[in-house]
Design a protein around this motif. Sequence first.
Motif, PDB file in Angstrom:
ATOM      1  N   SER A 116       0.833  -1.221   0.000  1.00 17.46           N
ATOM      2  CA  SER A 116       0.000   0.000   0.000  1.00 17.46           C
ATOM      3  C   SER A 116       0.861   1.263   0.000  1.00 17.46           C
ATOM      4  O   SER A 116       0.652   2.149  -0.837  1.00 17.46           O
ATOM      5  CB  SER A 116      -0.983   0.008   1.168  1.00 17.46           C
TER       6      SER A 116
ATOM      7  N   ARG B  90      -0.713  -6.170  -9.477  1.00 18.47           N
ATOM      8  CA  ARG B  90      -1.967  -6.897  -9.699  1.00 18.47           C
ATOM      9  C   ARG B  90      -1.672  -8.362 -10.057  1.00 18.47           C
ATOM     10  O   ARG B  90      -2.286  -9.281  -9.540  1.00 18.47           O
ATOM     11  CB  ARG B  90      -2.777  -6.239 -10.815  1.00 18.47           C
TER      12      ARG B  90
ATOM     13  N   THR C 117     -18.010   1.524 -12.182  1.00 20.71           N
ATOM     14  CA  THR C 117     -17.047   2.603 -12.543  1.00 20.71           C
ATOM     15  C   THR C 117     -15.742   2.554 -11.743  1.00 20.71           C
ATOM     16  O   THR C 117     -14.810   3.279 -12.060  1.00 20.71           O
ATOM     17  CB  THR C 117     -17.626   4.051 -12.427  1.00 20.71           C
TER      18      THR C 117
ATOM     19  N   HIS D  12     -10.034   1.071  -9.246  1.00 22.92           N
ATOM     20  CA  HIS D  12      -9.001   0.791  -8.227  1.00 22.92           C
ATOM     21  C   HIS D  12      -9.348  -0.525  -7.550  1.00 22.92           C
ATOM     22  O   HIS D  12     -10.175  -0.553  -6.641  1.00 22.92           O
ATOM     23  CB  HIS D  12      -8.935   1.925  -7.197  1.00 22.92           C
TER      24      HIS D  12
ATOM     25  N   GLY E 190      -7.023  -2.899  -3.528  1.00 21.38           N
ATOM     26  CA  GLY E 190      -7.474  -3.093  -2.146  1.00 21.38           C
ATOM     27  C   GLY E 190      -8.401  -4.293  -2.041  1.00 21.38           C
ATOM     28  O   GLY E 190      -8.245  -5.139  -1.159  1.00 21.38           O
TER      29      GLY E 190
ATOM     30  N   THR F  77     -16.079  -2.694  -3.194  1.00 19.84           N
ATOM     31  CA  THR F  77     -15.295  -1.552  -2.739  1.00 19.84           C
ATOM     32  C   THR F  77     -15.495  -0.374  -3.694  1.00 19.84           C
ATOM     33  O   THR F  77     -15.762  -0.563  -4.885  1.00 19.84           O
ATOM     34  CB  THR F  77     -13.792  -1.884  -2.656  1.00 19.84           C
TER      35      THR F  77
ATOM     36  N   GLY G  21     -13.608   0.770   1.352  1.00 19.31           N
ATOM     37  CA  GLY G  21     -12.897   1.616   0.384  1.00 19.31           C
ATOM     38  C   GLY G  21     -12.936   3.067   0.795  1.00 19.31           C
ATOM     39  O   GLY G  21     -13.776   3.469   1.620  1.00 19.31           O
TER      40      GLY G  21
ATOM     41  N   LEU H 290     -17.351  -2.106   6.324  1.00 21.55           N
ATOM     42  CA  LEU H 290     -16.364  -2.994   6.951  1.00 21.55           C
ATOM     43  C   LEU H 290     -15.236  -2.266   7.681  1.00 21.55           C
ATOM     44  O   LEU H 290     -14.373  -2.896   8.273  1.00 21.55           O
ATOM     45  CB  LEU H 290     -15.748  -3.923   5.889  1.00 21.55           C
TER      46      LEU H 290
ATOM     47  N   GLU I  63     -12.006   0.808   7.889  1.00 24.45           N
ATOM     48  CA  GLU I  63     -10.878   1.229   7.054  1.00 24.45           C
ATOM     49  C   GLU I  63      -9.805   0.173   6.917  1.00 24.45           C
ATOM     50  O   GLU I  63      -9.110   0.096   5.920  1.00 24.45           O
ATOM     51  CB  GLU I  63     -10.230   2.473   7.677  1.00 24.45           C
ATOM     52  N   SER I  64      -9.627  -0.622   7.985  1.00 27.22           N
ATOM     53  CA  SER I  64      -8.470  -1.519   7.949  1.00 27.22           C
ATOM     54  C   SER I  64      -8.874  -2.932   7.548  1.00 27.22           C
ATOM     55  O   SER I  64     -10.001  -3.381   7.793  1.00 27.22           O
ATOM     56  CB  SER I  64      -7.788  -1.547   9.317  1.00 27.22           C
TER      57      SER I  64
ATOM     58  N   ALA J 160     -11.916  -5.391   8.932  1.00 30.77           N
ATOM     59  CA  ALA J 160     -12.826  -5.989   7.948  1.00 30.77           C
ATOM     60  C   ALA J 160     -12.851  -7.509   8.099  1.00 30.77           C
ATOM     61  O   ALA J 160     -13.921  -8.124   8.066  1.00 30.77           O
ATOM     62  CB  ALA J 160     -12.398  -5.605   6.535  1.00 30.77           C
TER      63      ALA J 160
END
Length: 319
Positions: free
Chosen positions: A148, A176, A202, A205, A208, A250, A280, A298, A300-301, A305
Motif C-alpha cells: 500500500s 496486480r 465505474t 481501483h 485493495g 469496494t 474503500g 467494513l 478502514e483496515s 474488515a
Amino acid sequence: MTSIIDFSDEPRYTIKSVSVQTGIRPVTLRAWERRHDLLTPHRSDNRYRLYSERDVAILRWIKSRVDGGISISNAVTELRHMTRSGIWPDAVPTAPSRILTQPKASPETYTHWLYDALINHNEEKATELMRELHASYDLMTIFVRILSPTLIAIGEAWFRGEIRITTEHYASNFLRGKLMALLQAYPSRRSAPYIQLGCAPTEMHELGSLMMAVLLRSEGYRIEYLGPDLPIEDLVDYASYEFPDMIVLTASTEVSAYEMRRLKEKLDVIHPTPTLAYAGSAFDQNLKTQQMVPGIYLGESFEDALETIHNLIKIKEVA
Ligand code: B12
C-alpha cells in the motif's frame, strides 16, 4: 490435479518439519505409524525419521479424511485398497508454505526498494523483492506496510509529475499480477462460506479488494474475485443463481459508491439473501456515503474488515 504418486519419494523432511507442513503433531504421526502401520519413513544415520514429499502428500490426504469425520483406521484402509488396485488419490490442494525466514530489511526499507524497482521498470528486481517479502513477512504486513505505501508513493510521484502514467500503469499491473498469482496459489474450498468480492460500478481501483480477497482465501473462505467495475444488474442476477453468503464491494469515489445505493434492495429479493458489505476510501470517515449505501461498512483496515466478516458469517451459520 496432481496424483500422490507423482510426488518424489526421496527422504527429506524431519518429523518436526512434517508436523509443521501437515498440522499433525509428532506424537500423532508416531502413533499412526505404530498402530495403523501408516508409512515407514526412511531412517537417517542417527535413526531420525526422514519423510518424502510423497509421505507428506499421503499424510495430508489422510488428515483431510479424518477431518471430514472418517476414523483413522478406515482412512488408512481406504488408502490401502486404492493403492493395491494401482489407484493413488489426488493430492489435497495446500496453501503455499508459510515458514517465515528472518527478513533482510524492515518493511519501510522494502517499500523503498520496491518503489525504486517499479519506477525503473526493473521487473527482475521487483520479482526478487516480492519473493523475499513472501518468505519473510505475513500477508497483512506485506499488504499494509509495504504494497500500500509503495502504491501511494507511486500515486504521489505521478501526481507531482515525477513519473509518467505509463510507469504507474506498469507498477500497478505488476502488483496486480502478483496478487492474482497469490490468490490462485491458495486452494478455493467449495464447502467453505462463499464470498463474492469486487469493485462497484465505474471503480477501477481494484488492488485493495484484491488484497482482501487474498487475505480471506488464505483464511479458508471460498472467495470468488470478480474484479473492477461490476455492473449491478448482472451481479444481482449472478447472485440469484449462485447464492453467495456475502457480497463485498469496494469504492474509492462517491460516484462509484452512488451506484451501489440500490444494491441491497435488489439482493433482498434473493433467498437466502446474501449479506452486503462494503469498504474503500469513498466510505472511510464519510458518514454521508455510508448512509447513502445500505449494507455493512467494513471499516478502514483489513484487520477490522476480516473480523467483521468472520462475525457476520458466524451469525449467518447460526441463523
Ligand atoms: C494504481 C492507481 C490507479 C490504477 C488502478 C489499477 C488497478 N488495477 O487497481 C488506474 C490506472 C486504473 C487508476 C485510475 C484512476 N485513478 Co488512480 N491511483 C492509483 C494509485 C497509484 C494506487 C491505488 C491503490 O491501489 N492503492 C493501494 C490500495 C490498497 O489502497 P486504496 O485503494 O487507497 O485503499 C485503501 C483503503 O481504502 C482500504 N481499502 C481499499 N480497498 C479495500 C477493501 C476492503 C475490504 C477494506 C477493508 C479496505 C480497503 O485499504 C487501502 C489501504 O489503506 C493511487 C495512489 C494512492 N494514493 O493510493 C491513485 C489514485 C487513487 N488515483 C487517482 C485518480 C485521480 C485516478 C483517475 C481518476 C485518474 C484519471 N484521470 O483517469 C482514475 C480513476 C479510475 C476509476 N474510475 O476508478 C487519485 C484519487 C484522488 C481522489 N482522492 O479522488 C489517486 C489518489 C492518485 C493521486 N495522487 O491523485 N488509478
